[in-house]
Motif scaffolding. Structure first.
Motif, PDB file in Angstrom:
ATOM      1  N   ILE A   1      -9.163   9.483   7.059  1.00 46.42           N
ATOM      2  CA  ILE A   1     -10.445   8.998   7.146  1.00 46.42           C
ATOM      3  C   ILE A   1     -11.038   8.757   8.549  1.00 46.42           C
ATOM      4  N   ASP A   2     -10.037   7.642   9.259  1.00 39.89           N
ATOM      5  CA  ASP A   2     -10.606   7.224  10.552  1.00 39.89           C
ATOM      6  C   ASP A   2     -10.707   8.377  11.339  1.00 39.89           C
TER       7      ASP A   2
ATOM      8  N   ASP B   1     -13.996  10.148  10.903  1.00 37.60           N
ATOM      9  CA  ASP B   1     -14.930   9.203  11.394  1.00 37.60           C
ATOM     10  C   ASP B   1     -15.278   9.452  12.829  1.00 37.60           C
TER      11      ASP B   1
ATOM     12  N   VAL C   1       0.943  -1.154   0.019  1.00 43.39           N
ATOM     13  CA  VAL C   1       0.064   0.034   0.066  1.00 43.39           C
ATOM     14  C   VAL C   1       0.784   1.402  -0.011  1.00 43.39           C
TER      15      VAL C   1
ATOM     16  N   LEU D   1      -1.457   6.573   0.675  1.00 41.28           N
ATOM     17  CA  LEU D   1      -2.909   6.088   0.950  1.00 41.28           C
ATOM     18  C   LEU D   1      -3.113   5.699   2.419  1.00 41.28           C
ATOM     19  N   THR D   2      -2.176   4.947   3.226  1.00 42.34           N
ATOM     20  CA  THR D   2      -2.183   4.857   4.659  1.00 42.34           C
ATOM     21  C   THR D   2      -2.356   6.076   5.302  1.00 42.34           C
TER      22      THR D   2
ATOM     23  N   ARG E   1      -5.929   7.034   4.691  1.00 45.06           N
ATOM     24  CA  ARG E   1      -7.148   6.308   5.527  1.00 45.06           C
ATOM     25  C   ARG E   1      -6.977   6.619   6.853  1.00 45.06           C
ATOM     26  N   ASP E   2      -5.745   6.945   7.527  1.00 43.76           N
ATOM     27  CA  ASP E   2      -5.838   7.108   8.698  1.00 43.76           C
ATOM     28  C   ASP E   2      -6.357   8.642   8.901  1.00 43.76           C
TER      29      ASP E   2
END
Length: 191
Positions: free
Chosen positions: A15-16, A19, A4, A8-9, A12-13
């Motif tokens: 996005i977390d 959230d 990955v 991208l990691t 994603r972090d």
């Protein structure tokens, strides 16, 4: 298996983290909505406020730069439905002899997936439930002029569904809570 990419990691972090922030805000919103309900008390009307809900969606859609109006309407209608259900357990009584599937889906879109939909055997049964509780009567237009005999305290407040298989909404609703466009649509139908 491919690696990955590091960016991208990181995304994603992010996005977390977003959230987590959204959840915190969502829970604060639910708590404030409960406090609003407590302060309002029981006025004998549905907790549903279509004019206010429409104004919220329109205001947010007008501010959005990336999110579509459809996304905003969907997300906020669901949020408002959950808030409403925490204030009072509202349900929809559906009388739809020919367009039950389409009207059930229209009701889910309008009142949220959390709102129970219960079948009614007649317009009178749906209206009786609406007169006595936290119930919206959703009655398919089938040629009968059932709306001429609404129970005391019950008003028409909206039109829902596809052109073929449309239905009227009725419940304990103050005229001030009915959006102007719904008043105009109702006048065209029940005139």
């Amino acid at each position: 298996m491919t690696d990955v990419p590091p960016n991208l990691t990181d995304l994603r972090d992010e996005i977390d983290a977003l959230d987590d922030a959204l959840l915190e805000i969502l829970e604060r919103r639910m708590a404030v909505a409960s406090e609003v309900a407590r302060l309002k008390g029981d006025d004998g009307l549905l907790k549903l406020r279509p004019k206010r809900e429409g104004a919220i969606v329109a205001r947010l859609a007008g501010k959005a730069t990336i999110a579509s109006e459809a996304l905003i309407a969907h997300v906020w209608r669901e949020l408002m439905a959950h808030s409403r259900q925490s204030q009072a357990k509202m349900e929809v009584r559906l009388y739809a002899p020919t367009a039950a599937v389409a009207l059930r889906e229209a009701a889910r879109e309008r009142f949220g997936r959390v709102t129970p939909i219960v079948e009614a055997g007649s317009p009178a049964e749906a209206l009786s439930a609406a007169a006595g509780g936290e119930v919206v009567a959703l009655i398919e237009l089938d040629g009968a002029a059932w709306w001429r005999d609404l129970p005391p305290g019950v008003a028409l407040f909206g039109v829902i569904g596809p052109k073929e298989g449309r239905a009227l909404l009725a419940g304990r609703m103050a005229e001030a809570d009915i959006p102007d466009e719904d008043c105009a649509a109702l006048k065209d139908i029940v005139a």
